[in-house]
Design an enzyme around this catalytic site. Structure first.
Site, PDB file in Angstrom:
ATOM      1  N   SER A   1      -4.629  -2.955  -7.353  1.00 42.17           N
ATOM      2  CA  SER A   1      -3.766  -3.532  -8.364  1.00 42.17           C
ATOM      3  C   SER A   1      -4.786  -4.971  -9.203  1.00 42.17           C
ATOM      4  CB  SER A   1      -2.471  -3.415  -8.260  1.00 42.17           C
ATOM      5  OG  SER A   1      -1.936  -4.782  -9.131  1.00 42.17           O
TER       6      SER A   1
ATOM      7  N   TYR B   1       4.968  -6.749  -2.871  1.00 49.27           N
ATOM      8  CA  TYR B   1       3.848  -6.010  -3.773  1.00 49.27           C
ATOM      9  C   TYR B   1       2.019  -6.423  -3.614  1.00 49.27           C
ATOM     10  CZ  TYR B   1       1.721  -3.302  -6.997  1.00 49.27           C
ATOM     11  OH  TYR B   1       1.092  -2.368  -8.035  1.00 49.27           O
TER      12      TYR B   1
END
Length: 263
Positions: A145, A158
């Site tokens: 990501s 995250y």
């Protein structure tokens, strides 16, 4: 279809929705024979309805469970006699959980869930696939990501899970060389993407707001002034799975983020 993956046997873990579904679609279009392991029965059924059974086997199961992953590898090998490539797209999102607002128990449970699914689940997939990938001199693509490079795109839980996977690319590419190539795709903010949330924080059913304003904010933070769709990232997955085009590519991350790294 150019057939650049024709004859290749590919396992996609978490290939039923979002970026995983886009990668599955693109690799199928390029001629790959695919096994998809997907947790959602609805998404699994939709894949079969859309693609039929030609070069596609869809299994419903937990993409972080070692037994399910071993089963998926076995099915791929039984169907084609080999496994050439593994793409991992399973993940959960922390919905920007703020460390300072969580109590100790919430932090323990949320951290266990995020890191178990995003990191340990991916490592289980790699472990299950390695013997057959070694035999075929195959490849692995992980999903990172933009939050593995910048403090955006999620909260600290995250973000740290994706930083861990960034490190896994380096460690695994070194450990598994020269037989197996290991790379990753790091998508930036993406339009019309729904994320699995955390059961532990009660965000499992939440989705990131899909609005013109959100898309505009994503675009404004990139050099290309574009908001990617799930399909925008799919070409990178195809490239990394391509034995010929990416035959000397390992230990690398392709940032499909519109140029955020340079803004």
């Amino acid at each position: 279809m150019t057939g650049r993956l024709e004859g290749q046997s590919v396992l996609v873990v978490g290939g039923g929705s979002g970026i995983g579904r886009a990668a599955t679609t693109a690799m199928h279009r390029e001629g790959a024979s695919l096994v998809v392991l997907e947790r959602s029965a609805d998404h699994a059924r939709a894949l079969t309805e859309d693609f039929g059974h030609e070069r596609l086997i869809v299994l419903t199961g937990d993409g972080t469970a070692s037994t399910e992953l071993e089963r998926a590898v076995s099915v791929a090998v039984e169907a084609t006699g080999r496994l050439d490539h593994l793409t991992c797209c399973v993940g959960v999102f922390d919905h920007y959980a703020d460390l300072t607002t969580l109590n100790a128990d919430q932090l323990d449970k949320a951290a266990d869930e995020v890191w178990r699914v995003n990191v340990l689940g991916t490592l289980h997939a790699v472990r299950a696939a390695v013997p057959d990938l070694r035999a075929s001199r195959g490849s692995i693509t992980l999903t990172l990501s933009e939050s593995a490079f910048h403090p955006v795109g999620g909260g600290v839980l995250y973000g740290t899970s994706k930083w861990a996977l960034r490190g896994a690319v380096h460690h695994l590419s070194t450990q598994l060389a020269p037989e197996i190539r290991v790379n990753a795709v790091a998508p930036g903010g993406t339009s019309a993407t729904k994320f699995s949330g955390l059961q532990s924080l009660g965000t499992a059913q939440q989705t990131v707001a899909e609005s013109v304003d959100r898309d505009a904010r994503i675009a404004s933070g990139t050099l290309l002034k574009k908001t990617p769709s799930p399909a925008s990232h799919a070409g990178a997955y195809v490239f990394l799975a391509d034995r010929d085009a990416a035959d000397v590519i390992t230990g690398q991350v392709i940032n499909t983020d519109g140029g955020r790294a340079l803004t």
